[in-house]
Design an enzyme around this catalytic site. Structure first.
Site: not given
Length: 275
Positions: A209-210, A221, A191, A13, A75-77, A66, A218-219, A46, A160
């Site tokens: 993802e949106r 997610g 998402n 990602n 955004c986790g990642n 995005n 996706c973290g 992103q 999500h």
């Protein structure tokens, strides 16, 4: 005017990170869209922006755009990559960091082997806060999207929808993902995760993802999928989420407890682009 950037990724990602602490720059949706363009810009899923703290209770502010230029909440990642950037460049002497997004504060700490652990805060289940149009809270909701489906709907700071499938390799990720993102019951889009249960300690996941389409990982997610699988007692409270780009470890003890995500974050290259 030259703009310095760092290209990073978390399990594939990929991100363009802009340091607005060291540079006098205000990232707009238009600028983010140009940077994210894989043909005319740098190219990424992103754009991440690190800014000086807006509160004395946090170390840095964290903004996420995005690829289509829309600014989003989480955004986790990206959080892991931002943490890796701060730790590697010693922008803070702390062993753990507090990052402020649009709607929450995340705590991040460095772990051995280039891993970053993120406190993603507690999941949100109240439909109005996700937001999702439903009369009352449930673990699974029926929804019409050409066919009748049962979906879990959760916010990890961003919305999500999680669908359990028999095989993620044959799941209609793009077509069904687009239908749900455009569904009237998701006023801010969503998402969409497609989850396959492997055993009590492992699930597989693909996420549409949106504003970016399907990504390699996706973290947030992964956190949402893990939470819904734990809620349904399909898996243990600590599990591995296998995404196309690699694996994340997710921990959640249930109820109002925070979700912890641990995974890698890597720098690809640094550069500058003339605006």
């Amino acid at each position: 005017m030259p703009l310095k950037f760092t290209k990073m990724h978390g399990l594939g990602n990929d991100f363009v990170l802009i340091d607005a602490v060291k540079q006098n720059i205000r990232v707009t949706s238009e600028l983010a869209r140009c940077l994210a363009d894989r043909h005319l810009g740098v190219g990424c899923d992103q754009v991440l922006v690190i800014e000086p703290p807006s509160s004395k209770n946090v170390d840095f502010d964290y903004r996420i755009f995005n690829a289509d230029g829309t600014e989003v909440e989480q955004c986790g990642n990206g959080a892991r990559c931002l943490g890796r950037y701060i730790f590697d460049r010693r922008l803070s002497g702390k062993k753990s960091l507090r990052l402020k997004t649009q709607n929450r504060v995340m705590e991040i700490e460095s772990r051995p082997n280039h891993l970053i652990r993120v406190d993603m805060s507690a999941p949100i289940f109240e439909p109005a806060q996700i937001p999702f149009d439903a009369n009352q809270q449930a673990i699974l909701y029926p929804i019409e999207a050409n066919d009748s489906l049962q979906i879990a709907v959760i916010s990890m700071g961003n919305p999500h929808a999680v669908i359990r499938v028999d095989n993620i390799d044959t799941a209609p990720v793009e077509t069904l993902g687009q239908r749900l993102q455009q569904h009237e019951r998701f006023p801010q889009s969503v998402n969409v995760g497609f989850m396959q249960i492997i055993d009590r300690q492992r699930i597989k996941l693909r996420v549409f993802e949106r504003g970016a389409g399907e990504t390699k990982a996706c973290g947030s997610g992964a956190c949402a999928a893990a939470v819904t699988a734990i809620q349904q007692e399909l898996v243990d409270h600590t599990l591995t989420v296998e995404l196309m780009g690699g694996e994340l470890c997710i921990e959640w003890q249930g109820n109002a407890e925070p979700v912890f995500m641990t995974g890698p974050a890597e720098t690809v290259f640094q550069g500058q682009i003339k605006l």
